[in-house]
Every structure is written in structure tokens, then in C-alpha cells.
Design an enzyme around this catalytic site. Structure first.
Site, PDB file in Angstrom:
ATOM      1  N   PRO A  47       2.935 -11.672  -7.407  1.00  0.00           N
ATOM      2  CA  PRO A  47       4.297 -11.937  -7.914  1.00  0.00           C
ATOM      3  C   PRO A  47       4.419 -11.623  -9.408  1.00  0.00           C
ATOM      4  O   PRO A  47       5.453 -11.113  -9.861  1.00  0.00           O
ATOM      5  CB  PRO A  47       4.502 -13.433  -7.642  1.00  0.00           C
ATOM      6  CG  PRO A  47       3.607 -13.714  -6.479  1.00  0.00           C
ATOM      7  CD  PRO A  47       2.399 -12.833  -6.686  1.00  0.00           C
ATOM      8  N   GLU A  49       2.670  -9.293 -11.100  1.00  0.00           N
ATOM      9  CA  GLU A  49       2.713  -7.831 -11.266  1.00  0.00           C
ATOM     10  C   GLU A  49       4.078  -7.274 -10.868  1.00  0.00           C
ATOM     11  O   GLU A  49       4.641  -6.418 -11.545  1.00  0.00           O
ATOM     12  CB  GLU A  49       1.607  -7.170 -10.427  1.00  0.00           C
ATOM     13  CG  GLU A  49       1.536  -5.664 -10.660  1.00  0.00           C
ATOM     14  CD  GLU A  49       0.537  -4.942  -9.756  1.00  0.00           C
ATOM     15  OE1 GLU A  49       0.319  -5.413  -8.618  1.00  0.00           O
ATOM     16  OE2 GLU A  49      -0.002  -3.914 -10.178  1.00  0.00           O
ATOM     17  N   ARG A  50       4.634  -7.792  -9.782  1.00  0.00           N
ATOM     18  CA  ARG A  50       5.920  -7.267  -9.297  1.00  0.00           C
ATOM     19  C   ARG A  50       7.061  -7.628 -10.234  1.00  0.00           C
ATOM     20  O   ARG A  50       7.982  -6.831 -10.441  1.00  0.00           O
ATOM     21  CB  ARG A  50       6.168  -7.756  -7.869  1.00  0.00           C
ATOM     22  CG  ARG A  50       5.193  -7.075  -6.924  1.00  0.00           C
ATOM     23  CD  ARG A  50       5.183  -7.623  -5.523  1.00  0.00           C
ATOM     24  NE  ARG A  50       4.074  -6.979  -4.810  1.00  0.00           N
ATOM     25  CZ  ARG A  50       3.616  -7.365  -3.630  1.00  0.00           C
ATOM     26  NH1 ARG A  50       4.159  -8.390  -3.005  1.00  0.00           N
ATOM     27  NH2 ARG A  50       2.605  -6.725  -3.065  1.00  0.00           N
ATOM     28  N   LEU A 144      23.926  13.074 -18.429  1.00  0.00           N
ATOM     29  CA  LEU A 144      24.874  13.055 -19.549  1.00  0.00           C
ATOM     30  C   LEU A 144      24.316  13.755 -20.798  1.00  0.00           C
ATOM     31  O   LEU A 144      25.060  14.047 -21.721  1.00  0.00           O
ATOM     32  CB  LEU A 144      25.293  11.609 -19.864  1.00  0.00           C
ATOM     33  CG  LEU A 144      26.172  10.973 -18.772  1.00  0.00           C
ATOM     34  CD1 LEU A 144      26.371   9.489 -19.025  1.00  0.00           C
ATOM     35  CD2 LEU A 144      27.525  11.682 -18.657  1.00  0.00           C
ATOM     36  N   GLY A 146      22.991  16.685 -20.486  1.00  0.00           N
ATOM     37  CA  GLY A 146      23.036  18.107 -20.181  1.00  0.00           C
ATOM     38  C   GLY A 146      21.637  18.716 -20.252  1.00  0.00           C
ATOM     39  O   GLY A 146      20.648  18.061 -19.911  1.00  0.00           O
ATOM     40  N   THR A 172       4.068   0.119  -2.694  1.00  0.00           N
ATOM     41  CA  THR A 172       5.247   1.002  -2.606  1.00  0.00           C
ATOM     42  C   THR A 172       6.485   0.192  -2.217  1.00  0.00           C
ATOM     43  O   THR A 172       6.383  -0.920  -1.680  1.00  0.00           O
ATOM     44  CB  THR A 172       5.040   2.118  -1.553  1.00  0.00           C
ATOM     45  OG1 THR A 172       4.920   1.505  -0.257  1.00  0.00           O
ATOM     46  CG2 THR A 172       3.813   2.962  -1.842  1.00  0.00           C
ATOM     47  N   ASN A 173       7.648   0.781  -2.454  1.00  0.00           N
ATOM     48  CA  ASN A 173       8.878   0.051  -2.125  1.00  0.00           C
ATOM     49  C   ASN A 173       9.043  -0.167  -0.623  1.00  0.00           C
ATOM     50  O   ASN A 173       9.709  -1.112  -0.195  1.00  0.00           O
ATOM     51  CB  ASN A 173      10.094   0.773  -2.733  1.00  0.00           C
ATOM     52  CG  ASN A 173      10.190   0.473  -4.227  1.00  0.00           C
ATOM     53  OD1 ASN A 173       9.313  -0.184  -4.786  1.00  0.00           O
ATOM     54  ND2 ASN A 173      11.248   0.931  -4.855  1.00  0.00           N
TER      55      ASN A 173
HETATM   56  C1  LIG Z   1      -0.072   5.983 -12.141  1.00  0.00           C
HETATM   57  C2  LIG Z   1      -0.684   5.088 -11.104  1.00  0.00           C
HETATM   58  C3  LIG Z   1      -1.341   3.945 -11.515  1.00  0.00           C
HETATM   59  C4  LIG Z   1      -1.918   3.096 -10.578  1.00  0.00           C
HETATM   60  N1  LIG Z   1      -2.560   2.000 -11.017  1.00  0.00           N
HETATM   61  C5  LIG Z   1      -3.211   1.214 -10.139  1.00  0.00           C
HETATM   62  C6  LIG Z   1      -3.964   0.102 -10.583  1.00  0.00           C
HETATM   63  O1  LIG Z   1      -4.050  -0.179 -11.768  1.00  0.00           O
HETATM   64  N2  LIG Z   1      -4.617  -0.651  -9.659  1.00  0.00           N
HETATM   65  C7  LIG Z   1      -4.557  -0.356  -8.346  1.00  0.00           C
HETATM   66  O2  LIG Z   1      -5.169  -1.065  -7.546  1.00  0.00           O
HETATM   67  N3  LIG Z   1      -3.836   0.683  -7.888  1.00  0.00           N
HETATM   68  C8  LIG Z   1      -3.172   1.473  -8.751  1.00  0.00           C
HETATM   69  N4  LIG Z   1      -2.458   2.554  -8.290  1.00  0.00           N
HETATM   70  C9  LIG Z   1      -2.434   2.820  -6.848  1.00  0.00           C
HETATM   71  C10 LIG Z   1      -1.104   2.454  -6.230  1.00  0.00           C
HETATM   72  O3  LIG Z   1      -0.946   1.052  -6.172  1.00  0.00           O
HETATM   73  C11 LIG Z   1      -1.014   3.106  -4.841  1.00  0.00           C
HETATM   74  O4  LIG Z   1      -0.907   4.505  -5.038  1.00  0.00           O
HETATM   75  C12 LIG Z   1       0.163   2.595  -4.043  1.00  0.00           C
HETATM   76  O5  LIG Z   1       0.013   1.233  -3.710  1.00  0.00           O
HETATM   77  C13 LIG Z   1       0.385   3.386  -2.738  1.00  0.00           C
HETATM   78  O6  LIG Z   1      -0.784   3.461  -2.019  1.00  0.00           O
HETATM   79  P1  LIG Z   1      -1.303   4.898  -1.530  1.00  0.00           P
HETATM   80  O7  LIG Z   1      -1.292   5.819  -2.706  1.00  0.00           O
HETATM   81  O8  LIG Z   1      -2.592   4.669  -0.824  1.00  0.00           O
HETATM   82  O9  LIG Z   1      -0.184   5.422  -0.552  1.00  0.00           O
HETATM   83  P2  LIG Z   1      -0.164   5.268   1.035  1.00  0.00           P
HETATM   84  O10 LIG Z   1      -0.466   3.857   1.422  1.00  0.00           O
HETATM   85  O11 LIG Z   1      -0.963   6.368   1.639  1.00  0.00           O
HETATM   86  O12 LIG Z   1       1.379   5.540   1.320  1.00  0.00           O
HETATM   87  C14 LIG Z   1       1.927   6.839   1.552  1.00  0.00           C
HETATM   88  C15 LIG Z   1       3.360   6.641   2.061  1.00  0.00           C
HETATM   89  O13 LIG Z   1       3.331   5.917   3.308  1.00  0.00           O
HETATM   90  C16 LIG Z   1       4.132   4.769   3.214  1.00  0.00           C
HETATM   91  N5  LIG Z   1       3.562   3.650   3.960  1.00  0.00           N
HETATM   92  C17 LIG Z   1       2.267   3.215   3.950  1.00  0.00           C
HETATM   93  N6  LIG Z   1       2.137   2.122   4.709  1.00  0.00           N
HETATM   94  C18 LIG Z   1       3.373   1.851   5.227  1.00  0.00           C
HETATM   95  C19 LIG Z   1       3.888   0.855   6.091  1.00  0.00           C
HETATM   96  N7  LIG Z   1       3.121  -0.128   6.574  1.00  0.00           N
HETATM   97  N8  LIG Z   1       5.197   0.898   6.408  1.00  0.00           N
HETATM   98  C20 LIG Z   1       5.993   1.872   5.925  1.00  0.00           C
HETATM   99  N9  LIG Z   1       5.565   2.852   5.077  1.00  0.00           N
HETATM  100  C21 LIG Z   1       4.279   2.836   4.744  1.00  0.00           C
HETATM  101  C22 LIG Z   1       4.160   4.428   1.723  1.00  0.00           C
HETATM  102  O14 LIG Z   1       5.277   3.616   1.395  1.00  0.00           O
HETATM  103  C23 LIG Z   1       4.222   5.818   1.103  1.00  0.00           C
HETATM  104  O15 LIG Z   1       5.547   6.284   1.113  1.00  0.00           O
HETATM  105  C24 LIG Z   1      -1.838   3.405  -9.197  1.00  0.00           C
HETATM  106  C25 LIG Z   1      -1.175   4.557  -8.791  1.00  0.00           C
HETATM  107  C26 LIG Z   1      -0.604   5.394  -9.726  1.00  0.00           C
HETATM  108  C27 LIG Z   1       0.124   6.629  -9.243  1.00  0.00           C
END
Ligand SMILES: Cc1cc2nc3c(=O)[nH]c(=O)nc-3n(C[C@H](O)[C@H](O)[C@H](O)COP(=O)(O)OP(=O)(O)OC[C@H]3O[C@@H](n4cnc5c(N)ncnc54)[C@H](O)[C@@H]3O)c2cc1C
Length: 184
Positions: A47, A49-50, A144, A146, A172-173
Site C-alpha cells: 500500500p 508503494e502504490r 499544447l 506543439g 501493472t494496472n
Molecule cells: C523501470 C522499472 C523499474 C522497476 N523497478 C522494480 C523494482 O524496484 N523492484 C521490483 O521488484 N520490480 C521492479 N520492476 C519490475 C516491475 O514491477 C514489473 O515489470 C511489473 O510488475 C510487471 O511484471 P512483468 O514485467 O513480469 O510483466 P508480466 O507479468 O509478464 O505482464 C505482461 C502483461 O501481462 C499482463 N498480465 C500479467 N498477469 C496478468 C493477470 N493475472 N491478469 C491480467 N493481465 C495480466 C500484465 O498486466 C502486462 O500487461 C521495474 C520495472 C521497470 C520497467
């Protein structure tokens, strides 16, 4: 430590993979105090972090809005500042409204977090709503500006690139929607 990864935004922050091969960790290096509870200890911080992601999204929107306001008052097209076109005024009115509404919600989340009563679903809403609104608002601000809005020397261009990952990291969202929907 792996190489510094080449990201499309957030250039000031280096991001690398860490590898732990053949590592032995002594019992005296236990983090969090209770063995076997690591995942739950990590979960209890989500919570926080979010909320931080929602808050930084809002702060970025406020910064982009202020920079855009300054720009459209200065930039002239067809003999007058672009701030005077109805489209510009309406876009800024929409953005200002999103910021005002968002500020009330995010401030409430911060208050609840500090008081220890912020639930996971509401924190996920802060991350989901904040990062989606940030994407929309920064995109409209960039428009805005351009052509200048596409140039990295303008802050709004860098804000645009930086905004994209907010919908991805911290869970992810799509995962935020899973968490929220489970609490309905
Ligand atoms: C700049 C950056 C900094 C980061 N820093 C950290 C950090 O400090 N610590 C850390 O732990 N991680 C970090 N991350 C990792 C980040 O939290 C993950 O990339 C992220 O949680 C998504 O996981 P994934 O890349 O494995 O994508 P995936 O899980 O492979 O997801 C790929 C797609 O599938 C969708 N998806 C996956 N599962 C479901 C589901 N059950 N239902 C619907 N859709 C789904 C996802 O929403 C996404 O659109 C970082 C990433 C970036 C890019």
C-alpha cells in the site's frame, strides 16, 4: 550487477538486474525479523508503494499543468497567445479539474496511510487512477506545446516518456484491477 538497462524514460534512474548465483546468506543477515514471513512482510509494504506512485503521478500532473500554463500564455499563433483559443482553455479546465479531484483522493490516501488504516484496494486505486490520469494529462499537455513538445529539451517531453512506466511497475494496472475487484 547486470548492465544498466536502456529505458525509454526515467533516464536519471539507473535500472539493472541483480544476480545471486551460489550465494550463501547467514542466519544473522535475516531481514524483517521473522523467518519464513518474507513474502508477507513485502506484501505489507505494497500500500505504501502504490500510494507513492499515485502521489508522484499527481505531482507530475501538477508540474506539467503549470509548465503548460506558462507556455500557452507565452506562445503566440495567429496573432494571439494560444492560451486564448477555446480548445486550449477547455483542455486546461479539464486538466485542472482532474488535478483538483485527484488531489483530494490522494491526500486522503496519504492521511490514511500515515494513520495505518489504508487498505490494499484503496491504495491500488490510487496507483491505478493516478498513473492512468498522469498518462492522459501529460499527453494533452504535450499536445499544447506543439512540435516543441516532442523535443527532449522540453520537460514535458521527458515527462511523457517517464509517465509510461507508471502503469507498469509497482504491479501493472491490470493487476491493480484484479486486486480492487477482489475487494468489491
Ligand atoms: C523501470 C522499472 C523499474 C522497476 N523497478 C522494480 C523494482 O524496484 N523492484 C521490483 O521488484 N520490480 C521492479 N520492476 C519490475 C516491475 O514491477 C514489473 O515489470 C511489473 O510488475 C510487471 O511484471 P512483468 O514485467 O513480469 O510483466 P508480466 O507479468 O509478464 O505482464 C505482461 C502483461 O501481462 C499482463 N498480465 C500479467 N498477469 C496478468 C493477470 N493475472 N491478469 C491480467 N493481465 C495480466 C500484465 O498486466 C502486462 O500487461 C521495474 C520495472 C521497470 C520497467
Amino acid at each position: 550487477v547486470g548492465r544498466v538497462l536502456d529505458k525509454i524514460g526515467m533516464k536519471a534512474q539507473d535500472t539493472s538486474e541483480l544476480f545471486f548465483d551460489d550465494v550463501r546468506v547467514g542466519a544473522d543477515a535475516l531481514l524483517g525479523g521473522v523467518e519464513g514471513q518474507g513474502f508477507f512482510q513485502l506484501m505489507s509494504d505494497l500500500p505504501y508503494e502504490r500510494t507513492i506512485i499515485g502521489l508522484s503521478a499527481l505531482a507530475t500532473m501538477e508540474g506539467a499543468y503549470q509548465a503548460t500554463l506558462d507556455y500557452v500564455r507565452d506562445r503566440k499563433a495567429f496573432g494571439k497567445p494560444i492560451a486564448e483559443f477555446q480548445n486550449t482553455r477547455f483542455k486546461l479546465a479539464e486538466i485542472a479539474t482532474q488535478i483538483k479531484v485527484g488531489r483530494a483522493f490522494i491526500d486522503r490516501c496519504v492521511e490514511d496511510l500515515v494513520a495505518g488504516r489504508l487498505d490494499t484496494a484503496t491504495a491500488s486505486m490510487a496507483k491505478l487512477w493516478g498513473s492512468e490520469a498522469q498518462g492522459r494529462v501529460v499527453d494533452e499537455c504535450l499536445q499544447l506545446f506543439g512540435g516543441y513538445g516532442f523535443m527532449n529539451e522540453y520537460m514535458v517531453a521527458r515527462m511523457y516518456a517517464d509517465a509510461r512506466v507508471q502503469r507498469i511497475y509497482g504491479g501493472t494496472n491490470e493487476i491493480m484491477k484484479e486486486v480492487i475487484s477482489r475487494a468489491l
